[in-house]
Motif scaffolding. Sequence first.
Motif, PDB file in Angstrom:
ATOM      1  N   LYS A  61      37.878 -43.473 -60.728  1.00  0.00           N
ATOM      2  CA  LYS A  61      39.136 -43.832 -61.371  1.00  0.00           C
ATOM      3  C   LYS A  61      40.011 -44.531 -60.343  1.00  0.00           C
ATOM      4  O   LYS A  61      40.074 -44.131 -59.188  1.00  0.00           O
ATOM      5  CB  LYS A  61      39.855 -42.590 -61.895  1.00  0.00           C
ATOM      6  N   SER A  62      40.693 -45.560 -60.784  1.00  0.00           N
ATOM      7  CA  SER A  62      41.635 -46.220 -59.889  1.00  0.00           C
ATOM      8  C   SER A  62      42.933 -45.430 -59.877  1.00  0.00           C
ATOM      9  O   SER A  62      43.179 -44.597 -60.761  1.00  0.00           O
ATOM     10  CB  SER A  62      41.877 -47.663 -60.330  1.00  0.00           C
ATOM     11  N   GLU A  63      43.744 -45.692 -58.872  1.00  0.00           N
ATOM     12  CA  GLU A  63      45.052 -45.051 -58.807  1.00  0.00           C
ATOM     13  C   GLU A  63      46.094 -46.096 -58.466  1.00  0.00           C
ATOM     14  O   GLU A  63      45.841 -47.021 -57.705  1.00  0.00           O
ATOM     15  CB  GLU A  63      45.065 -43.893 -57.815  1.00  0.00           C
ATOM     16  N   CYS A  64      47.268 -45.932 -59.048  1.00  0.00           N
ATOM     17  CA  CYS A  64      48.385 -46.830 -58.816  1.00  0.00           C
ATOM     18  C   CYS A  64      49.464 -46.052 -58.067  1.00  0.00           C
ATOM     19  O   CYS A  64      49.850 -44.955 -58.487  1.00  0.00           O
ATOM     20  CB  CYS A  64      48.914 -47.351 -60.144  1.00  0.00           C
ATOM     21  N   LEU A  65      49.933 -46.626 -56.951  1.00  0.00           N
ATOM     22  CA  LEU A  65      50.949 -45.987 -56.115  1.00  0.00           C
ATOM     23  C   LEU A  65      52.140 -46.929 -56.001  1.00  0.00           C
ATOM     24  O   LEU A  65      51.985 -48.074 -55.578  1.00  0.00           O
ATOM     25  CB  LEU A  65      50.385 -45.703 -54.717  1.00  0.00           C
ATOM     26  N   ILE A  66      53.319 -46.443 -56.361  1.00  0.00           N
ATOM     27  CA  ILE A  66      54.552 -47.219 -56.309  1.00  0.00           C
ATOM     28  C   ILE A  66      55.541 -46.509 -55.392  1.00  0.00           C
ATOM     29  O   ILE A  66      55.788 -45.305 -55.558  1.00  0.00           O
ATOM     30  CB  ILE A  66      55.198 -47.359 -57.707  1.00  0.00           C
ATOM     31  N   ALA A  67      56.122 -47.229 -54.443  1.00  0.00           N
ATOM     32  CA  ALA A  67      57.106 -46.636 -53.536  1.00  0.00           C
ATOM     33  C   ALA A  67      58.437 -46.466 -54.260  1.00  0.00           C
ATOM     34  O   ALA A  67      59.004 -47.427 -54.760  1.00  0.00           O
ATOM     35  CB  ALA A  67      57.289 -47.522 -52.309  1.00  0.00           C
ATOM     36  N   LEU A  68      58.910 -45.234 -54.331  1.00  0.00           N
ATOM     37  CA  LEU A  68      60.236 -44.947 -54.893  1.00  0.00           C
ATOM     38  C   LEU A  68      61.295 -44.909 -53.797  1.00  0.00           C
ATOM     39  O   LEU A  68      62.443 -45.287 -54.001  1.00  0.00           O
ATOM     40  CB  LEU A  68      60.246 -43.607 -55.624  1.00  0.00           C
ATOM     41  N   LYS A  69      60.880 -44.414 -52.632  1.00  0.00           N
ATOM     42  CA  LYS A  69      61.793 -44.260 -51.504  1.00  0.00           C
ATOM     43  C   LYS A  69      60.988 -44.431 -50.221  1.00  0.00           C
ATOM     44  O   LYS A  69      59.891 -43.885 -50.091  1.00  0.00           O
ATOM     45  CB  LYS A  69      62.424 -42.859 -51.551  1.00  0.00           C
ATOM     46  N   GLY A  70      61.512 -45.192 -49.296  1.00  0.00           N
ATOM     47  CA  GLY A  70      60.859 -45.329 -48.005  1.00  0.00           C
ATOM     48  C   GLY A  70      59.792 -46.394 -47.967  1.00  0.00           C
ATOM     49  O   GLY A  70      59.813 -47.357 -48.736  1.00  0.00           O
ATOM     50  N   SER A  71      58.818 -46.166 -47.081  1.00  0.00           N
ATOM     51  CA  SER A  71      57.828 -47.182 -46.760  1.00  0.00           C
ATOM     52  C   SER A  71      56.481 -46.527 -46.480  1.00  0.00           C
ATOM     53  O   SER A  71      56.425 -45.457 -45.869  1.00  0.00           O
ATOM     54  CB  SER A  71      58.331 -47.952 -45.534  1.00  0.00           C
ATOM     55  N   PHE A  72      55.401 -47.192 -46.904  1.00  0.00           N
ATOM     56  CA  PHE A  72      54.051 -46.659 -46.773  1.00  0.00           C
ATOM     57  C   PHE A  72      53.099 -47.731 -46.290  1.00  0.00           C
ATOM     58  O   PHE A  72      53.365 -48.923 -46.420  1.00  0.00           O
ATOM     59  CB  PHE A  72      53.523 -46.164 -48.130  1.00  0.00           C
ATOM     60  N   ALA A  73      51.950 -47.290 -45.793  1.00  0.00           N
ATOM     61  CA  ALA A  73      50.829 -48.179 -45.514  1.00  0.00           C
ATOM     62  C   ALA A  73      49.596 -47.596 -46.182  1.00  0.00           C
ATOM     63  O   ALA A  73      49.270 -46.421 -45.990  1.00  0.00           O
ATOM     64  CB  ALA A  73      50.603 -48.326 -44.022  1.00  0.00           C
ATOM     65  N   LEU A  74      48.947 -48.419 -46.991  1.00  0.00           N
ATOM     66  CA  LEU A  74      47.628 -48.097 -47.533  1.00  0.00           C
ATOM     67  C   LEU A  74      46.634 -48.650 -46.523  1.00  0.00           C
ATOM     68  O   LEU A  74      46.685 -49.838 -46.183  1.00  0.00           O
ATOM     69  CB  LEU A  74      47.417 -48.763 -48.893  1.00  0.00           C
TER      70      LEU A  74
END
Length: 164
Positions: A61-74
């Motif tokens: 299954k794919s997953e969708c990740l959306i930043a609500l607050k702050g910063s990320f690195a995939l």
Amino acid sequence: MCVTKISSCLVENLTRQAKSNIRLRLHHNFHANYADPVQHLVNSINIDSYIRPHRHSLDPKSECLIALKGSFALIIFDDYGLVVDVVKFESERYVNDDSNYGVNVTSGIWHTVIALEQDSVLFEVKCGPFNPLKAKEFASWAPAEGSNEALFYLANLRNSLGYT
């Protein structure tokens, strides 16, 4: 009709609780149970939280990740643990012409997500039902979560990518 808000109060409570969680992250589910056809949640992830590299191939299954607050690195890896791509995504506060709000990760890709600043929060959506026995196939080349090696691995990963 039931409406659940993703409010600043919910996000702040979650980030406060995540700081004292042993995993340095905490999620709030919006789905009622694992059998729901859509799994959606808010996840507060602190800067020193280690998410062991994994892929979703046993239950693809794919997953969708959306930043609500702050910063990320995939961070995306090959089958041997070498970094092949890094996609930074961040909340609206940081977005410019070259920025991303989120990512969609297809099944079968070795990956992890790291928070690039304290109290970062993402919204995650994945098709259900959720089978905890097949949800993640952990990379054998990455240390187990909670181990001393995991802290060293995360620090080296962050340093090698310039996210100290």
